[in-house]
Design a protein around this motif. Structure first.
Motif, PDB file in Angstrom:
ATOM      1  N   UNK A 111      24.236   9.398  20.199  1.00 52.43           N
ATOM      2  CA  UNK A 111      25.316  10.018  20.967  1.00 52.43           C
ATOM      3  C   UNK A 111      25.130  11.532  20.961  1.00 52.43           C
ATOM      4  N   UNK A 112      25.166  12.198  22.135  1.00 47.29           N
ATOM      5  CA  UNK A 112      24.910  13.646  22.203  1.00 47.29           C
ATOM      6  C   UNK A 112      25.808  14.469  21.285  1.00 47.29           C
ATOM      7  N   UNK A 113      27.067  14.038  21.111  1.00 47.87           N
ATOM      8  CA  UNK A 113      27.987  14.809  20.279  1.00 47.87           C
ATOM      9  C   UNK A 113      27.557  14.783  18.810  1.00 47.87           C
ATOM     10  N   UNK A 114      27.075  13.663  18.360  1.00 51.00           N
ATOM     11  CA  UNK A 114      26.643  13.551  16.964  1.00 51.00           C
ATOM     12  C   UNK A 114      25.292  14.234  16.749  1.00 51.00           C
ATOM     13  N   UNK A 115      24.437  14.146  17.731  1.00 50.13           N
ATOM     14  CA  UNK A 115      23.166  14.852  17.639  1.00 50.13           C
ATOM     15  C   UNK A 115      23.411  16.361  17.621  1.00 50.13           C
ATOM     16  N   UNK A 116      24.387  16.813  18.395  1.00 48.45           N
ATOM     17  CA  UNK A 116      24.731  18.237  18.393  1.00 48.45           C
ATOM     18  C   UNK A 116      25.273  18.658  17.034  1.00 48.45           C
ATOM     19  N   UNK A 117      26.060  17.783  16.416  1.00 44.41           N
ATOM     20  CA  UNK A 117      26.605  18.078  15.093  1.00 44.41           C
ATOM     21  C   UNK A 117      25.485  18.295  14.084  1.00 44.41           C
ATOM     22  N   UNK A 118      24.490  17.433  14.127  1.00 44.27           N
ATOM     23  CA  UNK A 118      23.353  17.548  13.218  1.00 44.27           C
ATOM     24  C   UNK A 118      22.619  18.861  13.451  1.00 44.27           C
ATOM     25  N   UNK A 119      22.373  19.188  14.722  1.00 48.52           N
ATOM     26  CA  UNK A 119      21.635  20.412  15.049  1.00 48.52           C
ATOM     27  C   UNK A 119      22.409  21.651  14.615  1.00 48.52           C
ATOM     28  N   UNK A 120      23.702  21.659  14.868  1.00 47.76           N
ATOM     29  CA  UNK A 120      24.525  22.810  14.486  1.00 47.76           C
ATOM     30  C   UNK A 120      24.563  22.959  12.966  1.00 47.76           C
ATOM     31  N   UNK A 121      24.719  21.854  12.251  1.00 49.93           N
ATOM     32  CA  UNK A 121      24.751  21.914  10.788  1.00 49.93           C
ATOM     33  C   UNK A 121      23.450  22.489  10.235  1.00 49.93           C
ATOM     34  N   UNK A 122      22.326  22.086  10.821  1.00 53.29           N
ATOM     35  CA  UNK A 122      21.032  22.594  10.363  1.00 53.29           C
ATOM     36  C   UNK A 122      20.887  24.097  10.620  1.00 53.29           C
TER      37      UNK A 122
END
Length: 219
Positions: free
Chosen positions: A22-33
């Protein structure tokens, strides 16, 4: 460690029926990193002896209200938690990064420690006052409770504004736009300027972010 953390978030998502693609969860991972190393560096620059290894967690309970908050685990490690509803409310990674930076700023600025100290002071002061007036043990206990609540909230609005300012810098240094992230305040309910409220009015928060952006020439 951070790679394991992000993997753990995705595995939890899969176990609860959430599509990890899901794009929203993938974005969460990228932002956290992107944001975690910046928050950690800011923390260590302020106090090299402080535990600055942020753990970013996602609460996937679908019934939990939209919320993001900072706490510490039993070892004193700082933890930033987003609920699923909160994550779903973000319109772009800039808003996500801004809120993440804001929550990290609470730990960097030692706001939880200060709130605990203020709560103890409030409880002691009001409890002793009622005791000196001849209050019963029950009345003293109630006074201590009220004093703790008032004490813990006495500077909470100022803490939020301080975290907004530092969170603005963290957002920018992580490669995101605080000028876009701050628009998150335009979408959430405004708590207003309520006596003993925990959060300042949204317009006040927007102003402090915009002031920080102008001061440091950010975008």
């Amino acid at each position: 460690m951070r790679r394991f953390l992000i993997l753990f978030v995705l595995l939890v998502a899969g176990c609860t029926g959430v599509d990890p693609n899901n794009p929203q969860y993938r974005a969460f991972v990228a932002v956290a990193e992107d944001v975690e190393p910046v928050g950690e560096a800011q923390c260590r620059s302020k106090d090299p002896d402080r535990n600055c290894d942020f753990q970013i967690q996602l609460d996937l309970n679908p019934s939990a209200p939209a919320n993001a908050f900072q706490t510490v685990d039993r070892s004193g490690r700082p933890v930033v938690i987003f609920t699923r509803s909160m994550l779903d409310s973000f319109r772009n990674p800039d808003e996500m990064a801004f809120v993440m930076g804001h929550e990290m700023a609470h730990h960097i600025l030692e706001h939880l420690d200060q709130q605990r100290i203020n709560a103890v002071k409030g409880a002691v002061f009001l409890g002793e006052l009622v005791s000196l007036e001849g209050g019963t043990p029950e009345q003293v206990a109630n006074a201590q409770y009220v004093g703790a609540v008032v004490g813990s909230r006495s500077y909470s609005k100022a803490f939020e504004l301080e975290a907004d300012a530092l969170g603005t810098l963290i957002t920018y240094q992580a490669g995101y736009r605080p000028s876009v992230g701050v628009k998150f305040f335009e979408e959430i309910p405004d708590p207003g300027d309520v006596f003993l409220g925990t959060h300042p009015a949204n317009p006040d928060r927007i102003r402090i972010v915009q002031r920080t952006i102008r001061k440091y020439g950010l975008n």
